[in-house]
Design an enzyme around this catalytic site. Structure first.
Site, PDB file in Angstrom:
ATOM      1  CG  ASP A   1      -2.737  -0.216   4.835  1.00 12.05           C
ATOM      2  OD1 ASP A   1      -3.058  -1.399   4.622  1.00 12.05           O
ATOM      3  OD2 ASP A   1      -2.045   0.439   4.036  1.00 12.05           O
TER       4      ASP A   1
ATOM      5  CG  ASP B   1       1.259  -0.441  -1.274  1.00 11.44           C
ATOM      6  OD1 ASP B   1       1.646  -0.378  -0.089  1.00 11.44           O
ATOM      7  OD2 ASP B   1       0.221  -1.031  -1.628  1.00 11.44           O
TER       8      ASP B   1
ATOM      9  CG  ASP C   1      -2.801   0.807   0.678  1.00 10.12           C
ATOM     10  OD1 ASP C   1      -1.955   0.662   1.580  1.00 10.12           O
ATOM     11  OD2 ASP C   1      -3.200  -0.118  -0.035  1.00 10.12           O
TER      12      ASP C   1
END
Length: 225
Positions: free
Chosen positions: A86, A108, A104
């Site tokens: 990504d 995570d 992101d």
């Protein structure tokens, strides 16, 4: 993987305060760079982040549902690859943006919770799973607050970074698939073994990060002469 310079060796070093990547990290960076090409570049980075979470959700499903931990291993590996892609795709296509970094980071953390759930499904005691995941959240929160206070880069590369967590849970799933009875010497199942391992690594990583933060944050005021 954070969406900042890091798609090549020099970028990784800049992100990590000049630390030279190890041979393993260099190999990983080259693999991600090779994969971040062709049709993959057409996929929005946020989609790659979400797909990585979906892969971990699939890993949990195959362990908790039909009880096939061997299927979880490739899904966890795929999540790790997507976690690197990504950021690499965002940089190569010029689509790196603050909102993408937030997506992101959230992906995570959801992924870390799913990793903990996989260990729980493999038989880990809930207390050890909670301890392991809590250490992850402390680790990432400390880093985030330190960066907001002026710490450059990541402050310190610790043993408890996300790739380590993925490896630990993949090893737990692989062990459960190969030897369902667990570790006969200790009498522990694979979930418990690697939940304890994750917790120990988390303690060491948090200590390493605290040292790095102390060294990296600039003083608010210059020292008196």
């Amino acid at each position: 993987m954070s969406r900042a310079p890091g798609a090549d060796d020099d970028g990784w070093s800049a992100l990590h305060d000049g630390v030279e990547p190890s041979a393993v990290v260099r190999g990983w960076l080259r693999m991600v760079r090779a994969l971040a090409a062709g049709p993959v570049l057409r996929i929005p980075p946020d989609v790659l982040s979400v797909t990585g979470v979906a892969a971990l959700a699939g890993a949990l499903a195959v362990v908790a549902g039909p009880g096939r931990p061997w299927l979880a291993v490739p899904l966890i590996v795929a999540a790790g690859v997507l976690d690197g892609l990504d950021g690499a795709v965002a940089l190569r296509t010029g689509r790196a943006r603050p909102l993408g970094a937030v997506v992101d980071a959230v992906a995570d953390r959801i992924g870390d919770l799913l990793l903990g759930a996989v260990l729980l499904a493999l038989g880990a005691p809930a207390a050890w799973v909670v301890a392991a995941v809590t250490l992850v959240l402390l680790h990432e929160y400390l880093r985030s607050r330190a960066q907001a206070a002026g710490m450059p880069g990541v402050g310190a590369v610790t043993v408890a970074e996300r790739p380590t967590r993925l490896i630990v849970v993949a090893m737990a799933a692989g062990g459960a698939a190969a030897f369902p009875a667990g570790l006969p010497v200790l009498g522990w199942n694979w979930g418990a073994t690697f939940a304890i391992t994750w917790t120990g690594i988390g303690v060491v990583g948090l200590a390493q990060l605290m040292v790095g933060v102390r060294r990296s944050i600039p003083p608010r005021f210059p020292p008196a002469r």
